[in-house]
Write a protein that holds these residues in place. Sequence first.
Motif, mmCIF file in Angstrom:
data_model
loop_
_atom_site.group_PDB
_atom_site.id
_atom_site.type_symbol
_atom_site.label_atom_id
_atom_site.label_comp_id
_atom_site.label_asym_id
_atom_site.label_seq_id
_atom_site.Cartn_x
_atom_site.Cartn_y
_atom_site.Cartn_z
ATOM 1 N N SER A 131 -4.719 28.689 48.320
ATOM 2 C CA SER A 131 -3.517 27.973 47.873
ATOM 3 C C SER A 131 -2.313 28.684 48.483
ATOM 4 C CB SER A 131 -3.418 27.946 46.343
ATOM 5 O OG SER A 131 -3.283 29.254 45.822
ATOM 6 N N LEU A 132 -1.123 28.053 48.407
ATOM 7 C CA LEU A 132 0.079 28.581 49.067
ATOM 8 C C LEU A 132 -0.231 28.947 50.519
ATOM 9 C CD1 LEU A 132 1.846 30.755 46.340
ATOM 10 C CD2 LEU A 132 2.015 28.308 46.784
ATOM 11 N N THR A 164 0.606 23.415 39.615
ATOM 12 C CA THR A 164 1.362 23.045 40.806
ATOM 13 C C THR A 164 2.859 23.040 40.521
ATOM 14 O OG1 THR A 164 1.280 20.676 40.306
ATOM 15 C CG2 THR A 164 -0.510 21.577 41.657
ATOM 16 N N CYS A 181 -0.460 26.688 42.707
ATOM 17 C CA CYS A 181 -0.095 28.069 42.371
ATOM 18 C C CYS A 181 -1.177 28.676 41.473
ATOM 19 C CB CYS A 181 1.259 28.103 41.674
ATOM 20 S SG CYS A 181 2.546 27.172 42.552
ATOM 21 N N GLN A 201 0.584 20.002 50.438
ATOM 22 C CA GLN A 201 1.573 20.940 50.981
ATOM 23 C C GLN A 201 1.973 20.558 52.409
ATOM 24 O OE1 GLN A 201 0.840 25.225 50.220
ATOM 25 N NE2 GLN A 201 2.051 25.622 52.065
ATOM 26 N N LEU A 254 6.798 31.989 50.328
ATOM 27 C CA LEU A 254 5.398 31.790 49.963
ATOM 28 C C LEU A 254 4.666 33.126 49.863
ATOM 29 C CD1 LEU A 254 4.675 28.659 52.170
ATOM 30 C CD2 LEU A 254 4.969 28.726 49.695
ATOM 31 N N PHE A 288 2.941 22.411 45.897
ATOM 32 C CA PHE A 288 2.291 23.700 46.105
ATOM 33 C C PHE A 288 1.350 23.986 44.931
ATOM 34 C CE2 PHE A 288 6.437 23.758 48.092
ATOM 35 C CZ PHE A 288 6.192 24.293 49.349
#
Length: 343
Positions: A326-327, A130, A115, A16, A155, A113
């Motif tokens: 994540s994110l 992703t 997810c 990312q 996000l 990203f």
Amino acid sequence: MDVDPQLLLLRRQYLQLFEPDFLAWPSPKLLKNVDAQKWLHRHLFDTNRNPHLPPESYQLRVLKQLTSKMGKGKANLDSDGVLGELAACLTSLIAKKVSSEIKVFQENAYVTFTCIPEKRNDYEDTSEPTLTLLEKRQLVSGSQITGFRTWEGSLHLGSYLLTEAGSHFVNGKNILELGTGTGFNAILAGKHLHANHVTATDGDGGVIEALRENLTLNKIDDQQQVRARTLLWGQDLKGTWVEDGCRAHPYDIVLGADITYEKSAISALVLTLQSLFDMRPKLQVIISGVVRNAETFQTFRDQCASHHFVVEDIQFEAKPMRQQKSLFYAAAVPLKLLSITRP
């Protein structure tokens, strides 16, 4: 081997394009592990296995810090068979004399990203869902061409949609997105959250063309799963493609992220919402945004109220960045999620 969570977290941040100085580095003990080193090369730097890696200048910055934390200088790397692959990668990147930071900063970059649904059972599902976008990372917030990169509001909305409560808004639903930008939430809904159909719109034709490239990048069928169309706010939608699209895929939900920062566009945005409510009275609108200017955000609320919309805050707080799995996005700035309906 079973992959250590520290390695997975590092890869998610790395893909990312998380700022290298703030990456969550694994422990020194883990970094000295032979299998961990091989895994890091295979998943962070091997172009044969990873066709959409970050820019080489970013790779070089990360690799320099990585080898430093391993306690190895370049000379030691060259003589250490265990770290041979990382050494070769470092030597190659240095030899290429990768472009200056200014030049690379102006180029497009792949951003991936991760997810992960909030309630995922890691004992049953160890996959890493992703989506990958081609972005222009040099853009600054508040400029007139912000649609070519993914911002915090998008996000934040995506993080909410990945929760159990948020997923109900997209699972099996027909969605219209306003100001889609890179298409992050449209692709998330269509690729991972089982939306029935998504129509992603933006007022900039260049943004829509870039979105179509991102749909192809994620192997999404433009038309069937996610449809990309240009839409200018403030116009009467009767007799337009929007009305035809609503008949083909009756909209249940409207999504919008980072679309309330420009005060001059708020009236047109609210008129578009009014037109959509006229077509679909039971429509539910979810707006996500960073409150960069409290007065501008309040103007949006006030204009919604003047059209007799019901505006409610969705209670969803962003986790501090060091707790995010994540994110990854800044949580220090005020972030708001609004639910808008019409009585």
